[in-house]
Design a protein around this motif. Structure first.
Motif, PDB file in Angstrom:
ATOM      1  N   MET A 281      57.356  14.797 -24.888  1.00 58.30           N
ATOM      2  CA  MET A 281      57.967  14.316 -23.754  1.00 58.30           C
ATOM      3  C   MET A 281      58.139  12.724 -23.477  1.00 58.30           C
ATOM      4  SD  MET A 281      55.278  16.425 -21.196  1.00 58.30           S
ATOM      5  CE  MET A 281      55.919  15.908 -19.681  1.00 58.30           C
ATOM      6  N   PRO A 282      59.274  12.484 -23.001  1.00 58.43           N
ATOM      7  CA  PRO A 282      59.681  11.045 -23.079  1.00 58.43           C
ATOM      8  C   PRO A 282      58.698   9.976 -22.259  1.00 58.43           C
ATOM      9  CG  PRO A 282      61.400  12.416 -22.394  1.00 58.43           C
ATOM     10  CD  PRO A 282      60.370  13.176 -22.556  1.00 58.43           C
ATOM     11  N   GLY A 283      57.995  10.722 -21.086  1.00 61.36           N
ATOM     12  CA  GLY A 283      56.934   9.804 -20.441  1.00 61.36           C
ATOM     13  C   GLY A 283      55.688   9.659 -21.372  1.00 61.36           C
ATOM     14  N   ARG A 284      55.253  10.582 -21.921  1.00 58.79           N
ATOM     15  CA  ARG A 284      54.095  10.421 -22.805  1.00 58.79           C
ATOM     16  C   ARG A 284      54.392   9.482 -24.050  1.00 58.79           C
ATOM     17  NH1 ARG A 284      49.750  13.854 -22.705  1.00 58.79           N
ATOM     18  NH2 ARG A 284      49.584  13.797 -24.899  1.00 58.79           N
ATOM     19  N   GLU A 285      55.649   9.565 -24.707  1.00 60.81           N
ATOM     20  CA  GLU A 285      55.983   8.573 -25.752  1.00 60.81           C
ATOM     21  C   GLU A 285      56.046   7.254 -25.277  1.00 60.81           C
ATOM     22  OE1 GLU A 285      57.282   8.308 -29.698  1.00 60.81           O
ATOM     23  OE2 GLU A 285      56.679  10.139 -28.526  1.00 60.81           O
ATOM     24  N   SER A 286      56.635   6.927 -23.915  1.00 56.63           N
ATOM     25  CA  SER A 286      56.622   5.692 -23.399  1.00 56.63           C
ATOM     26  C   SER A 286      55.330   5.158 -23.235  1.00 56.63           C
ATOM     27  CB  SER A 286      57.628   5.563 -22.343  1.00 56.63           C
ATOM     28  OG  SER A 286      58.831   5.961 -22.461  1.00 56.63           O
ATOM     29  N   GLU A 287      54.315   5.822 -22.560  1.00 60.50           N
ATOM     30  CA  GLU A 287      53.150   5.502 -21.893  1.00 60.50           C
ATOM     31  C   GLU A 287      52.272   5.171 -23.251  1.00 60.50           C
ATOM     32  OE1 GLU A 287      51.116   8.575 -20.031  1.00 60.50           O
ATOM     33  OE2 GLU A 287      52.605   8.090 -18.200  1.00 60.50           O
ATOM     34  N   GLY A 288      52.273   5.985 -24.404  1.00 62.11           N
ATOM     35  CA  GLY A 288      51.619   5.708 -25.659  1.00 62.11           C
ATOM     36  C   GLY A 288      51.814   4.426 -26.295  1.00 62.11           C
ATOM     37  N   THR A 289      53.405   4.300 -26.672  1.00 63.67           N
ATOM     38  CA  THR A 289      53.948   3.150 -27.120  1.00 63.67           C
ATOM     39  C   THR A 289      53.721   1.682 -26.410  1.00 63.67           C
ATOM     40  OG1 THR A 289      55.760   4.391 -27.713  1.00 63.67           O
ATOM     41  CG2 THR A 289      56.278   2.017 -27.983  1.00 63.67           C
ATOM     42  N   LEU A 290      53.728   1.807 -24.860  1.00 70.49           N
ATOM     43  CA  LEU A 290      53.335   0.736 -24.228  1.00 70.49           C
ATOM     44  C   LEU A 290      51.853   0.378 -24.205  1.00 70.49           C
ATOM     45  CD1 LEU A 290      54.063  -1.459 -22.240  1.00 70.49           C
ATOM     46  CD2 LEU A 290      53.576   0.120 -20.304  1.00 70.49           C
ATOM     47  N   THR A 291      50.962   1.102 -24.273  1.00 69.45           N
ATOM     48  CA  THR A 291      49.663   0.911 -24.709  1.00 69.45           C
ATOM     49  C   THR A 291      49.292   0.247 -26.124  1.00 69.45           C
ATOM     50  OG1 THR A 291      49.253   2.814 -23.075  1.00 69.45           O
ATOM     51  CG2 THR A 291      47.255   2.118 -24.137  1.00 69.45           C
ATOM     52  N   ALA A 292      49.894   0.864 -26.631  1.00 68.72           N
ATOM     53  CA  ALA A 292      49.865   0.331 -28.170  1.00 68.72           C
ATOM     54  C   ALA A 292      49.970  -1.155 -28.400  1.00 68.72           C
ATOM     55  CB  ALA A 292      50.436   1.237 -29.083  1.00 68.72           C
ATOM     56  N   PHE A 293      51.158  -1.661 -27.682  1.00 73.61           N
ATOM     57  CA  PHE A 293      51.545  -2.931 -27.576  1.00 73.61           C
ATOM     58  C   PHE A 293      50.516  -3.929 -26.694  1.00 73.61           C
ATOM     59  CE2 PHE A 293      55.953  -1.551 -28.579  1.00 73.61           C
ATOM     60  CZ  PHE A 293      56.136  -2.737 -29.536  1.00 73.61           C
ATOM     61  N   ILE A 294      49.827  -3.308 -25.785  1.00 69.95           N
ATOM     62  CA  ILE A 294      48.707  -4.019 -25.203  1.00 69.95           C
ATOM     63  C   ILE A 294      47.717  -4.483 -26.104  1.00 69.95           C
ATOM     64  CG2 ILE A 294      47.102  -4.047 -23.245  1.00 69.95           C
ATOM     65  CD1 ILE A 294      49.166  -2.349 -21.867  1.00 69.95           C
ATOM     66  N   VAL A 295      47.283  -3.197 -26.941  1.00 67.31           N
ATOM     67  CA  VAL A 295      46.279  -3.388 -27.739  1.00 67.31           C
ATOM     68  C   VAL A 295      46.845  -4.337 -28.839  1.00 67.31           C
ATOM     69  CG1 VAL A 295      44.859  -2.192 -29.741  1.00 67.31           C
ATOM     70  CG2 VAL A 295      45.614  -0.907 -27.520  1.00 67.31           C
TER      71      VAL A 295
ATOM     72  N   THR B  24      40.301  -2.652 -26.441  1.00 71.21           N
ATOM     73  CA  THR B  24      41.167  -2.245 -27.310  1.00 71.21           C
ATOM     74  C   THR B  24      41.008  -0.638 -27.738  1.00 71.21           C
ATOM     75  OG1 THR B  24      39.921  -2.956 -29.147  1.00 71.21           O
ATOM     76  CG2 THR B  24      41.660  -4.348 -28.244  1.00 71.21           C
ATOM     77  N   GLN B  25      39.667  -0.442 -27.903  1.00 71.30           N
ATOM     78  CA  GLN B  25      39.283   1.026 -28.076  1.00 71.30           C
ATOM     79  C   GLN B  25      39.844   2.199 -27.165  1.00 71.30           C
ATOM     80  OE1 GLN B  25      35.532   1.390 -30.139  1.00 71.30           O
ATOM     81  NE2 GLN B  25      36.009  -0.337 -31.638  1.00 71.30           N
ATOM     82  N   SER B  26      39.247   1.549 -26.067  1.00 70.25           N
ATOM     83  CA  SER B  26      39.846   2.766 -24.964  1.00 70.25           C
ATOM     84  C   SER B  26      41.208   2.965 -24.837  1.00 70.25           C
ATOM     85  CB  SER B  26      38.903   2.558 -23.540  1.00 70.25           C
ATOM     86  OG  SER B  26      39.404   1.081 -23.155  1.00 70.25           O
ATOM     87  N   LEU B  27      42.015   1.856 -24.804  1.00 69.69           N
ATOM     88  CA  LEU B  27      43.270   1.852 -24.874  1.00 69.69           C
ATOM     89  C   LEU B  27      43.813   2.443 -25.979  1.00 69.69           C
ATOM     90  CD1 LEU B  27      44.144  -1.712 -23.232  1.00 69.69           C
ATOM     91  CD2 LEU B  27      44.285   0.698 -22.106  1.00 69.69           C
ATOM     92  N   TRP B  28      43.352   2.133 -27.232  1.00 64.78           N
ATOM     93  CA  TRP B  28      43.847   2.593 -28.459  1.00 64.78           C
ATOM     94  C   TRP B  28      43.827   4.322 -28.615  1.00 64.78           C
ATOM     95  CZ3 TRP B  28      46.708   2.391 -32.352  1.00 64.78           C
ATOM     96  CH2 TRP B  28      46.294   3.077 -33.811  1.00 64.78           C
ATOM     97  N   TYR B  29      42.520   4.813 -28.163  1.00 61.80           N
ATOM     98  CA  TYR B  29      42.660   6.269 -28.186  1.00 61.80           C
ATOM     99  C   TYR B  29      43.352   7.119 -27.105  1.00 61.80           C
ATOM    100  CZ  TYR B  29      38.871   5.753 -31.194  1.00 61.80           C
ATOM    101  OH  TYR B  29      37.974   5.278 -32.485  1.00 61.80           O
ATOM    102  N   TYR B  30      43.730   6.248 -26.000  1.00 62.07           N
ATOM    103  CA  TYR B  30      44.687   6.668 -25.035  1.00 62.07           C
ATOM    104  C   TYR B  30      46.073   6.738 -25.647  1.00 62.07           C
ATOM    105  CZ  TYR B  30      47.486   6.766 -20.403  1.00 62.07           C
ATOM    106  OH  TYR B  30      48.397   7.267 -19.563  1.00 62.07           O
ATOM    107  N   SER B  31      46.346   5.758 -26.527  1.00 64.39           N
ATOM    108  CA  SER B  31      47.778   5.658 -27.031  1.00 64.39           C
ATOM    109  C   SER B  31      47.769   6.828 -28.133  1.00 64.39           C
ATOM    110  CB  SER B  31      47.840   4.369 -27.784  1.00 64.39           C
ATOM    111  OG  SER B  31      49.109   4.393 -28.495  1.00 64.39           O
TER     112      SER B  31
END
Length: 281
Positions: free
Chosen positions: A1-15, A216-223
């Protein structure tokens, strides 16, 4: 899903932004690497436990106790083993080398993701892996021929254990916050074993590292719950650029032409992977 893909990528950039500070904090650490790692991990676990109870996600531990074994292994490999290698390697090497060499994690993520998680690797992904390996080679050799310093070797081994832990975590039926909490709890407690010999130390830098770890870890596993492990790892690769700048300003370290050339290849390989969509074979 595009939404999940965008959320995961954005979260990875914050990490990515948070991780760029980590090598500098570890290199500036004045105490035993084991003491530093244990303090940081346990402090991070305290912060994460507070968030876990506040969100009500702690209940899933009671509801799915059979998943505890997986989080213990994640803590063993990704925190106790990897963090020991990371802190000792950074102490023996430089913050700049630490920031760049640990990005070899992308290569390990390709292998583990392909072998065990059935993640797809395209020809573009294979080409990017070649660029990553070439970049790491330039940084490690530095024009001196094929000689690897002890610290650099420890740094190259670090992401292998990160990726083993990440692969286990990706198959764990807990929320990202719960995985991060238990990983640091188990990992921090395991690190107390060598600390009994080296001595415990409580420093402001260790507490700062604990905050970085918790975020970083909580956001990473979310990603990685939303995109391929290899893609999420690839997004983190440019973090050495910021780490190099901070290391030069704060620690007075010097970046050589080999660092620049190697980092350029690593970032090029990363961008190729980050633009791909997650898929399975």
């Amino acid at each position: 899903m595009p939404g999940r893909e965008s959320e995961g990528t954005l979260t990875a950039f914050i990490v990515l932004l948070l991780l760029s500070l980590e090598p500098v904090v570890i290199k500036a650490n004045p105490v035993s690497p084991f003491a530093f790692a244990s303090t940081a991990s346990l402090f991070a676990s305290c912060l994460l436990w507070k968030a876990l109870f506040a969100t009500g996600k702690a209940n899933e531990i009671r509801e799915k106790p059979w998943e505890l074994g997986k989080t213990f292994l994640t803590g063993l490999f990704a925190t106790a083993v990897a963090y020991s290698l990371f802190t000792y390697g950074t102490r023996l090497s430089t913050a700049i080398n630490s920031a760049i060499l640990t990005r070899f994690e992308v290569f390990y993520s390709f292998l583990i993701g392909w072998l065990f998680l059935r993640e797809r690797i395209t020809p573009k992904g294979a080409f990017s892996a070649l660029a990553l390996v070439s970049g790491v080679f330039l940084v490690v050799t530095g024009g001196r021929g094929i000689t690897v310093r002890e610290g650099d070797l420890l740094l190259l081994l670090t992401p292998l254990f990160w990726q083993i832990g990440h692969a286990i975590a990706k198959g764990t039926a807990y929320s990202p916050l719960t995985i991060a909490t238990l990983r640091n709890t188990f990992g921090g407690l395991l690190l107390l074993i060598p600390v009994l010999k080296t001595g415990f130390a409580f420093t402001p830098l260790a507490l700062a590292e604990g905050v970085i770890i918790a975020l970083t870890q909580s956001l990473w596993y979310y990603s990685i719950a939303r995109i391929n492990l290899s893609k999420a790892t690839a997004v983190l690769t440019p973090s050495p650029v910021l780490s190099v700048v901070v290391s030069m300003v704060i620690l007075g370290e010097r970046a050589t032409a080999y660092h620049v050339a190697g980092l350029t290849l690593i970032i090029a390989g990363t961008l190729l992977v980050a633009l791909e969509k997650s898929g399975r074979r």
